[in-house]
Design a protein around this motif. Sequence first.
Motif, mmCIF file in Angstrom:
data_model
loop_
_atom_site.group_PDB
_atom_site.id
_atom_site.type_symbol
_atom_site.label_atom_id
_atom_site.label_comp_id
_atom_site.label_asym_id
_atom_site.label_seq_id
_atom_site.Cartn_x
_atom_site.Cartn_y
_atom_site.Cartn_z
ATOM 1 N N LEU A 94 32.529 46.098 33.494
ATOM 2 C CA LEU A 94 34.160 46.051 33.203
ATOM 3 C C LEU A 94 34.404 47.530 33.174
ATOM 4 O O LEU A 94 35.744 47.959 33.529
ATOM 5 C CB LEU A 94 34.568 45.410 31.961
ATOM 6 C CG LEU A 94 34.219 44.028 32.023
ATOM 7 C CD1 LEU A 94 34.815 43.390 30.578
ATOM 8 C CD2 LEU A 94 35.138 43.279 32.999
ATOM 9 N N THR A 101 35.879 37.103 43.044
ATOM 10 C CA THR A 101 34.877 36.572 41.889
ATOM 11 C C THR A 101 33.661 37.216 41.874
ATOM 12 O O THR A 101 32.989 37.408 42.886
ATOM 13 C CB THR A 101 34.853 34.881 41.993
ATOM 14 O OG1 THR A 101 36.027 34.338 41.833
ATOM 15 C CG2 THR A 101 34.060 34.643 40.896
ATOM 16 N N ILE A 135 33.724 36.758 36.368
ATOM 17 C CA ILE A 135 34.902 37.597 36.319
ATOM 18 C C ILE A 135 35.741 37.267 37.462
ATOM 19 O O ILE A 135 35.236 37.018 38.762
ATOM 20 C CB ILE A 135 34.485 39.023 36.521
ATOM 21 C CG1 ILE A 135 33.302 39.217 35.139
ATOM 22 C CG2 ILE A 135 35.658 39.990 36.378
ATOM 23 C CD1 ILE A 135 32.528 40.489 35.430
ATOM 24 N N LYS A 136 36.735 36.837 37.322
ATOM 25 C CA LYS A 136 37.666 36.571 38.285
ATOM 26 C C LYS A 136 38.998 37.671 38.165
ATOM 27 O O LYS A 136 39.637 37.926 37.229
ATOM 28 C CB LYS A 136 38.294 35.115 38.086
ATOM 29 C CG LYS A 136 37.373 34.155 38.243
ATOM 30 C CD LYS A 136 38.077 32.719 38.060
ATOM 31 C CE LYS A 136 36.903 31.513 38.486
ATOM 32 N NZ LYS A 136 37.597 30.198 38.187
ATOM 33 N N TYR A 137 39.286 38.103 39.292
ATOM 34 C CA TYR A 137 40.302 39.051 39.464
ATOM 35 C C TYR A 137 41.608 38.560 40.537
ATOM 36 O O TYR A 137 41.489 37.712 41.162
ATOM 37 C CB TYR A 137 39.571 40.230 40.276
ATOM 38 C CG TYR A 137 38.828 41.138 39.969
ATOM 39 C CD1 TYR A 137 38.885 42.146 38.759
ATOM 40 C CD2 TYR A 137 37.123 40.668 40.063
ATOM 41 C CE1 TYR A 137 38.039 42.809 38.242
ATOM 42 C CE2 TYR A 137 36.174 41.340 39.492
ATOM 43 C CZ TYR A 137 36.544 42.486 38.524
ATOM 44 O OH TYR A 137 35.647 43.301 37.785
ATOM 45 N N LYS A 180 44.617 42.329 34.884
ATOM 46 C CA LYS A 180 44.178 42.353 36.411
ATOM 47 C C LYS A 180 42.885 41.288 36.636
ATOM 48 O O LYS A 180 42.635 41.250 37.805
ATOM 49 C CB LYS A 180 43.549 43.666 36.871
ATOM 50 C CG LYS A 180 44.966 44.773 36.695
ATOM 51 C CD LYS A 180 44.315 45.973 37.103
ATOM 52 C CE LYS A 180 45.028 47.211 37.222
ATOM 53 N NZ LYS A 180 44.570 48.622 37.489
ATOM 54 N N GLY A 181 42.956 40.521 35.645
ATOM 55 C CA GLY A 181 41.658 39.522 35.877
ATOM 56 C C GLY A 181 41.333 39.023 34.696
ATOM 57 O O GLY A 181 41.874 39.139 33.460
ATOM 58 N N SER A 182 40.339 37.885 34.691
ATOM 59 C CA SER A 182 39.734 37.321 33.448
ATOM 60 C C SER A 182 38.247 37.254 33.493
ATOM 61 O O SER A 182 37.553 37.335 34.617
ATOM 62 C CB SER A 182 40.359 35.920 33.279
ATOM 63 O OG SER A 182 40.010 35.305 34.461
ATOM 64 N N ILE A 241 39.117 44.682 34.421
ATOM 65 C CA ILE A 241 40.253 43.731 34.763
ATOM 66 C C ILE A 241 41.660 43.875 34.007
ATOM 67 O O ILE A 241 42.309 43.407 33.672
ATOM 68 C CB ILE A 241 39.625 42.147 33.985
ATOM 69 C CG1 ILE A 241 39.220 42.362 32.484
ATOM 70 C CG2 ILE A 241 38.520 41.748 34.672
ATOM 71 C CD1 ILE A 241 39.077 41.115 31.567
#
Length: 341
Positions: free
Chosen positions: A153, A280, A273-275, A256-258, A158
Amino acid sequence: MVATRKSGAERDLSSHVTRQPIRWGVVGAGHIAGRFAQGLSFVPDAELVGVWARRDVQAEEFARQYATHAYPSFDDLLENIDALYIATLQDSHSYYALRAFSKYRAVLCEKPAAVSARELKSLSDAAKAANVLFMEAMKPPFYPLFLRLTEHLAEDPIGEIGFVRAGCSIADAPAGHPSFVLERGGGALLNIGIYEAYLAVRFLGRAINVQTLGRLGQTGVDSFASLNILHEDGIAQIFCGLDLDGKGDAFLAGTKGSVTIHENWWNPSRATIKYLGGRTVELNEPFVGGGLNYETAHFCEVMRSGAMESPIITHDISMKMIDIIDAARTELGVRFPFEPT
Protein backbone atom coordinates in the motif's frame (compact mmCIF):
# COMPACT_ATOMS: atom_id res chain seq x y z
CA MET A 1 -1.73 -10.75 -10.62
CA VAL A 2 -0.34 -12.82 -7.75
CA ALA A 3 2.48 -11.46 -5.57
CA THR A 4 4.41 -13.87 -3.38
CA ARG A 5 7.64 -13.47 -1.47
CA LYS A 6 9.72 -15.40 0.99
CA SER A 7 7.92 -15.16 4.35
CA GLY A 8 9.17 -12.78 7.01
CA ALA A 9 10.04 -15.73 9.22
CA GLU A 10 12.14 -17.32 6.48
CA ARG A 11 13.96 -14.03 5.82
CA ASP A 12 14.68 -13.50 9.50
CA LEU A 13 15.81 -17.06 10.19
CA SER A 14 18.12 -17.10 7.19
CA SER A 15 20.01 -13.93 8.09
CA HIS A 16 20.23 -13.56 11.85
CA VAL A 17 23.47 -13.48 13.82
CA THR A 18 23.53 -15.55 17.01
CA ARG A 19 23.23 -13.43 20.15
CA GLN A 20 22.74 -14.05 23.85
CA PRO A 21 19.29 -15.62 24.14
CA ILE A 22 16.51 -13.66 25.80
CA ARG A 23 15.24 -15.77 28.69
CA TRP A 24 11.44 -15.93 28.69
CA GLY A 25 9.09 -16.88 31.49
CA VAL A 26 5.35 -17.50 31.22
CA VAL A 27 2.72 -16.90 33.88
CA GLY A 28 -0.31 -19.04 33.19
CA ALA A 29 -0.35 -22.51 31.65
CA GLY A 30 -3.48 -22.58 29.53
CA HIS A 31 -4.12 -22.69 25.80
CA ILE A 32 -2.60 -19.33 24.87
CA ALA A 33 0.49 -20.07 26.97
CA GLY A 34 0.97 -23.24 24.96
CA ARG A 35 0.65 -21.36 21.68
CA PHE A 36 3.28 -18.91 22.90
CA ALA A 37 5.65 -21.74 23.86
CA GLN A 38 5.20 -23.42 20.47
CA GLY A 39 5.87 -20.17 18.65
CA LEU A 40 8.94 -19.32 20.69
CA SER A 41 10.88 -22.14 19.02
CA PHE A 42 10.60 -20.13 15.77
CA VAL A 43 12.14 -17.01 17.34
CA PRO A 44 15.92 -16.67 16.98
CA ASP A 45 17.95 -16.24 20.16
CA ALA A 46 15.09 -16.71 22.59
CA GLU A 47 14.39 -19.53 25.03
CA LEU A 48 11.63 -20.52 27.43
CA VAL A 49 13.25 -20.99 30.84
CA GLY A 50 10.24 -21.31 33.09
CA VAL A 51 6.54 -21.19 33.89
CA TRP A 52 4.44 -20.49 36.92
CA ALA A 53 0.71 -21.02 37.36
CA ARG A 54 -1.61 -21.02 40.34
CA ARG A 55 -2.26 -24.72 39.85
CA ASP A 56 0.97 -26.66 40.40
CA VAL A 57 -0.21 -29.69 38.44
CA GLN A 58 -1.02 -27.57 35.39
CA ALA A 59 2.35 -25.79 35.55
CA GLU A 60 4.25 -29.08 35.87
CA GLU A 61 2.39 -30.60 32.92
CA PHE A 62 3.14 -27.49 30.86
CA ALA A 63 6.83 -27.72 31.83
CA ARG A 64 6.99 -31.36 30.73
CA GLN A 65 5.26 -30.66 27.44
CA TYR A 66 7.46 -27.70 26.51
CA ALA A 67 10.74 -28.83 28.08
CA THR A 68 11.01 -26.02 30.61
CA HIS A 69 10.99 -25.59 34.39
CA ALA A 70 7.97 -25.12 36.65
CA TYR A 71 8.91 -22.62 39.36
CA PRO A 72 7.43 -22.92 42.85
CA SER A 73 6.46 -19.24 43.02
CA PHE A 74 5.93 -16.28 40.72
CA ASP A 75 8.77 -14.42 42.42
CA ASP A 76 11.13 -17.32 41.74
CA LEU A 77 10.17 -17.19 38.07
CA LEU A 78 10.84 -13.44 37.89
CA GLU A 79 14.31 -13.89 39.38
CA ASN A 80 15.39 -16.13 36.49
CA ILE A 81 14.06 -14.40 33.37
CA ASP A 82 14.61 -11.36 31.17
CA ALA A 83 11.08 -11.07 29.81
CA LEU A 84 7.64 -12.20 30.97
CA TYR A 85 4.72 -13.29 28.83
CA ILE A 86 1.44 -12.87 30.72
CA ALA A 87 -0.96 -15.58 29.56
CA THR A 88 -3.54 -15.39 32.34
CA LEU A 89 -7.10 -14.07 32.13
CA GLN A 90 -7.38 -10.30 31.83
CA ASP A 91 -8.62 -9.74 35.37
CA SER A 92 -5.08 -10.55 36.61
CA HIS A 93 -2.97 -8.90 33.89
CA SER A 94 -2.42 -5.76 35.95
CA TYR A 95 -1.35 -7.68 39.06
CA TYR A 96 1.32 -9.73 37.29
CA ALA A 97 2.56 -6.86 35.15
CA LEU A 98 3.07 -4.58 38.15
CA ARG A 99 4.94 -7.35 39.99
CA ALA A 100 7.19 -7.82 36.97
CA PHE A 101 7.85 -4.08 36.65
CA SER A 102 8.90 -3.99 40.32
CA LYS A 103 11.61 -6.52 39.38
CA TYR A 104 12.54 -4.56 36.23
CA ARG A 105 11.40 -7.31 33.89
CA ALA A 106 10.13 -6.58 30.38
CA VAL A 107 6.50 -7.59 29.83
CA LEU A 108 4.62 -8.84 26.78
CA CYS A 109 1.01 -9.04 27.95
CA GLU A 110 -1.69 -11.01 26.19
CA LYS A 111 -4.51 -8.86 24.84
CA PRO A 112 -6.31 -7.03 26.26
CA ALA A 113 -3.40 -5.70 28.28
CA ALA A 114 -5.89 -4.12 30.70
CA VAL A 115 -9.65 -4.19 31.19
CA SER A 116 -10.00 -0.40 31.03
CA ALA A 117 -8.19 2.77 30.02
CA ARG A 118 -7.79 3.62 33.70
CA GLU A 119 -6.01 0.35 34.38
CA LEU A 120 -3.90 0.58 31.23
CA LYS A 121 -2.66 4.04 32.18
CA SER A 122 -1.50 2.75 35.55
CA LEU A 123 0.44 -0.03 33.81
CA SER A 124 2.08 2.20 31.21
CA ASP A 125 3.01 4.73 33.92
CA ALA A 126 4.55 1.96 36.05
CA ALA A 127 6.52 0.57 33.10
CA LYS A 128 7.92 4.00 32.29
CA ALA A 129 8.82 4.60 35.94
CA ALA A 130 10.69 1.27 36.02
CA ASN A 131 12.26 2.00 32.62
CA VAL A 132 11.23 -1.38 31.19
CA LEU A 133 9.59 -2.48 27.95
CA PHE A 134 5.84 -3.10 28.08
CA MET A 135 3.79 -4.15 25.05
CA GLU A 136 0.31 -5.49 24.46
CA ALA A 137 0.42 -8.74 22.49
CA MET A 138 -1.61 -7.67 19.45
CA LYS A 139 -0.54 -10.19 16.82
CA PRO A 140 -2.09 -9.18 13.43
CA PRO A 141 0.33 -6.37 12.42
CA PHE A 142 3.36 -8.65 12.72
CA TYR A 143 2.17 -11.41 10.39
CA PRO A 144 4.01 -11.66 7.04
CA LEU A 145 0.78 -10.86 5.19
CA PHE A 146 0.18 -7.67 7.14
CA LEU A 147 3.78 -6.56 6.67
CA ARG A 148 3.57 -7.29 2.94
CA LEU A 149 0.26 -5.45 2.67
CA THR A 150 1.75 -2.41 4.41
CA GLU A 151 4.66 -2.43 1.96
CA HIS A 152 2.34 -2.82 -1.00
CA LEU A 153 0.00 0.00 0.00
CA ALA A 154 2.98 2.31 0.46
CA GLU A 155 4.17 1.52 -3.09
CA ASP A 156 0.77 1.14 -4.77
CA PRO A 157 -1.80 2.90 -2.56
CA ILE A 158 -5.57 2.69 -2.65
CA GLY A 159 -5.78 6.39 -1.84
CA GLU A 160 -7.00 7.76 1.47
CA ILE A 161 -8.55 4.97 3.56
CA GLY A 162 -11.82 6.20 5.05
CA PHE A 163 -13.73 3.07 6.03
CA VAL A 164 -12.86 -0.13 7.94
CA ARG A 165 -15.12 -3.11 8.51
CA ALA A 166 -14.12 -6.16 10.56
CA GLY A 167 -15.61 -8.65 12.95
CA CYS A 168 -15.61 -12.05 14.55
CA SER A 169 -18.21 -13.99 16.49
CA ILE A 170 -17.67 -17.45 17.96
CA ALA A 171 -20.73 -19.62 18.59
CA ASP A 172 -19.10 -22.82 19.85
CA ALA A 173 -17.28 -21.75 23.03
CA PRO A 174 -18.12 -24.17 25.87
CA ALA A 175 -20.56 -22.90 28.51
CA GLY A 176 -17.86 -22.82 31.20
CA HIS A 177 -15.41 -20.77 29.14
CA PRO A 178 -13.94 -17.75 31.01
CA SER A 179 -15.34 -15.45 28.32
CA PHE A 180 -18.75 -15.97 29.94
CA VAL A 181 -17.57 -15.14 33.47
CA LEU A 182 -18.19 -11.52 34.46
CA GLU A 183 -15.96 -11.83 37.53
CA ARG A 184 -12.97 -12.67 35.29
CA GLY A 185 -13.44 -9.77 32.85
CA GLY A 186 -15.32 -11.82 30.28
CA GLY A 187 -17.37 -10.72 27.29
CA ALA A 188 -17.00 -10.42 23.55
CA LEU A 189 -15.70 -6.85 23.55
CA LEU A 190 -12.55 -7.51 25.55
CA ASN A 191 -11.88 -11.02 24.29
CA ILE A 192 -12.59 -10.44 20.58
CA GLY A 193 -13.51 -6.83 19.90
CA ILE A 194 -10.08 -5.57 20.92
CA TYR A 195 -8.72 -7.07 17.66
CA GLU A 196 -11.22 -5.17 15.54
CA ALA A 197 -10.55 -2.02 17.56
CA TYR A 198 -6.88 -2.32 16.60
CA LEU A 199 -7.66 -2.48 12.88
CA ALA A 200 -9.92 0.58 13.10
CA VAL A 201 -7.36 2.60 15.07
CA ARG A 202 -4.49 1.47 12.82
CA PHE A 203 -6.08 2.89 9.68
CA LEU A 204 -8.42 5.59 10.96
CA GLY A 205 -6.83 7.00 14.12
CA ARG A 206 -8.49 7.95 17.37
CA ALA A 207 -12.19 7.28 17.90
CA ILE A 208 -14.31 10.41 18.33
CA ASN A 209 -17.75 8.87 18.76
CA VAL A 210 -18.70 5.25 19.49
CA GLN A 211 -22.28 4.06 18.98
CA THR A 212 -22.99 0.55 20.23
CA LEU A 213 -25.85 -1.90 19.90
CA GLY A 214 -25.62 -5.23 21.65
CA ARG A 215 -26.98 -7.65 24.16
CA LEU A 216 -25.93 -9.19 27.44
CA GLY A 217 -25.93 -12.90 28.14
CA GLN A 218 -27.27 -14.77 31.16
CA THR A 219 -24.04 -14.23 33.11
CA GLY A 220 -24.03 -10.46 32.55
CA VAL A 221 -21.23 -10.30 29.97
CA ASP A 222 -21.72 -8.78 26.54
CA SER A 223 -22.60 -11.70 24.27
CA PHE A 224 -22.79 -9.64 21.07
CA ALA A 225 -21.92 -6.07 20.16
CA SER A 226 -22.03 -4.07 16.94
CA LEU A 227 -20.18 -0.75 16.88
CA ASN A 228 -20.36 2.20 14.51
CA ILE A 229 -17.37 4.42 15.19
CA LEU A 230 -16.50 7.88 13.96
CA HIS A 231 -12.70 8.23 13.86
CA GLU A 232 -10.37 11.11 13.11
CA ASP A 233 -9.90 9.82 9.57
CA GLY A 234 -13.06 7.90 8.76
CA ILE A 235 -15.74 5.49 9.92
CA ALA A 236 -15.45 1.91 11.21
CA GLN A 237 -18.05 -0.81 11.59
CA ILE A 238 -16.95 -3.65 13.85
CA PHE A 239 -18.70 -6.54 15.59
CA CYS A 240 -17.85 -9.23 18.10
CA GLY A 241 -19.85 -12.01 19.68
CA LEU A 242 -20.03 -15.19 21.71
CA ASP A 243 -23.34 -16.59 20.50
CA LEU A 244 -23.31 -16.34 16.68
CA ASP A 245 -21.04 -17.89 14.06
CA GLY A 246 -19.26 -15.05 12.30
CA LYS A 247 -15.59 -15.76 11.66
CA GLY A 248 -14.83 -13.50 8.76
CA ASP A 249 -12.73 -11.16 6.75
CA ALA A 250 -11.82 -7.48 7.04
CA PHE A 251 -12.39 -4.70 4.53
CA LEU A 252 -10.61 -1.39 3.93
CA ALA A 253 -12.10 1.16 1.55
CA GLY A 254 -10.01 3.92 0.00
CA THR A 255 -10.54 6.67 -2.55
CA LYS A 256 -8.75 4.69 -5.28
CA GLY A 257 -9.47 1.10 -4.31
CA SER A 258 -10.19 -1.41 -1.56
CA VAL A 259 -8.58 -4.27 0.34
CA THR A 260 -10.14 -7.50 1.57
CA ILE A 261 -8.09 -9.39 4.18
CA HIS A 262 -9.56 -12.87 3.88
CA GLU A 263 -10.67 -14.96 6.82
CA ASN A 264 -9.50 -15.41 9.37
CA TRP A 265 -8.33 -11.83 9.11
CA TRP A 266 -6.72 -11.83 12.60
CA ASN A 267 -4.45 -14.72 11.48
CA PRO A 268 -3.97 -13.29 7.99
CA SER A 269 -2.35 -15.07 5.07
CA ARG A 270 -4.20 -13.75 1.99
CA ALA A 271 -5.47 -10.38 0.79
CA THR A 272 -7.12 -9.09 -2.38
CA ILE A 273 -6.56 -5.50 -3.50
CA LYS A 274 -8.94 -4.03 -6.07
CA TYR A 275 -8.26 -0.70 -7.79
CA LEU A 276 -10.52 1.67 -9.66
CA GLY A 277 -10.46 0.59 -13.30
CA GLY A 278 -10.55 -3.12 -12.54
CA ARG A 279 -6.92 -3.99 -11.69
CA THR A 280 -6.63 -6.67 -8.99
CA VAL A 281 -3.63 -7.78 -6.93
CA GLU A 282 -3.57 -10.94 -4.81
CA LEU A 283 -1.14 -11.20 -1.89
CA ASN A 284 -0.29 -14.61 -0.44
CA GLU A 285 1.95 -14.79 2.62
CA PRO A 286 1.69 -18.05 4.62
CA PHE A 287 2.79 -17.99 8.23
CA VAL A 288 4.65 -20.48 10.39
CA GLY A 289 4.77 -21.25 14.08
CA GLY A 290 1.14 -20.49 14.85
CA GLY A 291 1.57 -16.74 14.49
CA LEU A 292 2.44 -15.60 18.01
CA ASN A 293 6.12 -15.97 17.13
CA TYR A 294 6.04 -12.82 14.97
CA GLU A 295 4.96 -10.46 17.75
CA THR A 296 7.45 -12.18 20.09
CA ALA A 297 10.32 -11.73 17.63
CA HIS A 298 9.40 -8.04 17.29
CA PHE A 299 9.33 -7.66 21.08
CA CYS A 300 12.80 -9.23 21.35
CA GLU A 301 14.21 -6.79 18.80
CA VAL A 302 12.66 -3.81 20.58
CA MET A 303 14.03 -5.11 23.87
CA ARG A 304 17.52 -5.44 22.44
CA SER A 305 17.32 -1.90 21.10
CA GLY A 306 16.77 -0.57 24.61
CA ALA A 307 13.45 1.08 23.73
CA MET A 308 10.65 1.19 26.29
CA GLU A 309 7.82 0.92 23.74
CA SER A 310 7.16 -0.89 20.50
CA PRO A 311 7.04 1.51 17.55
CA ILE A 312 4.11 -0.52 16.18
CA ILE A 313 1.99 -1.31 19.25
CA THR A 314 2.73 1.80 21.24
CA HIS A 315 1.14 2.59 24.59
CA ASP A 316 -0.89 5.23 22.74
CA ILE A 317 -2.23 2.68 20.24
CA SER A 318 -3.24 0.39 23.10
CA MET A 319 -4.95 3.31 24.85
CA LYS A 320 -6.93 4.21 21.72
CA MET A 321 -8.06 0.60 21.41
CA ILE A 322 -9.23 0.25 25.00
CA ASP A 323 -10.95 3.64 24.82
CA ILE A 324 -13.26 2.13 22.18
CA ILE A 325 -14.00 -0.90 24.34
CA ASP A 326 -14.62 1.31 27.39
CA ALA A 327 -17.13 3.40 25.46
CA ALA A 328 -18.96 0.31 24.19
CA ARG A 329 -19.06 -1.33 27.63
CA THR A 330 -20.45 1.87 29.15
CA GLU A 331 -23.21 2.05 26.55
CA LEU A 332 -24.14 -1.61 27.13
CA GLY A 333 -23.92 -1.29 30.92
CA VAL A 334 -21.16 -3.87 31.40
CA ARG A 335 -19.12 -3.35 34.57
CA PHE A 336 -16.89 -5.89 36.27
CA PRO A 337 -17.23 -6.53 40.03
CA PHE A 338 -13.48 -5.98 40.59
CA GLU A 339 -13.37 -2.54 38.93
CA PRO A 340 -12.94 0.42 41.31
CA THR A 341 -15.80 2.85 41.55
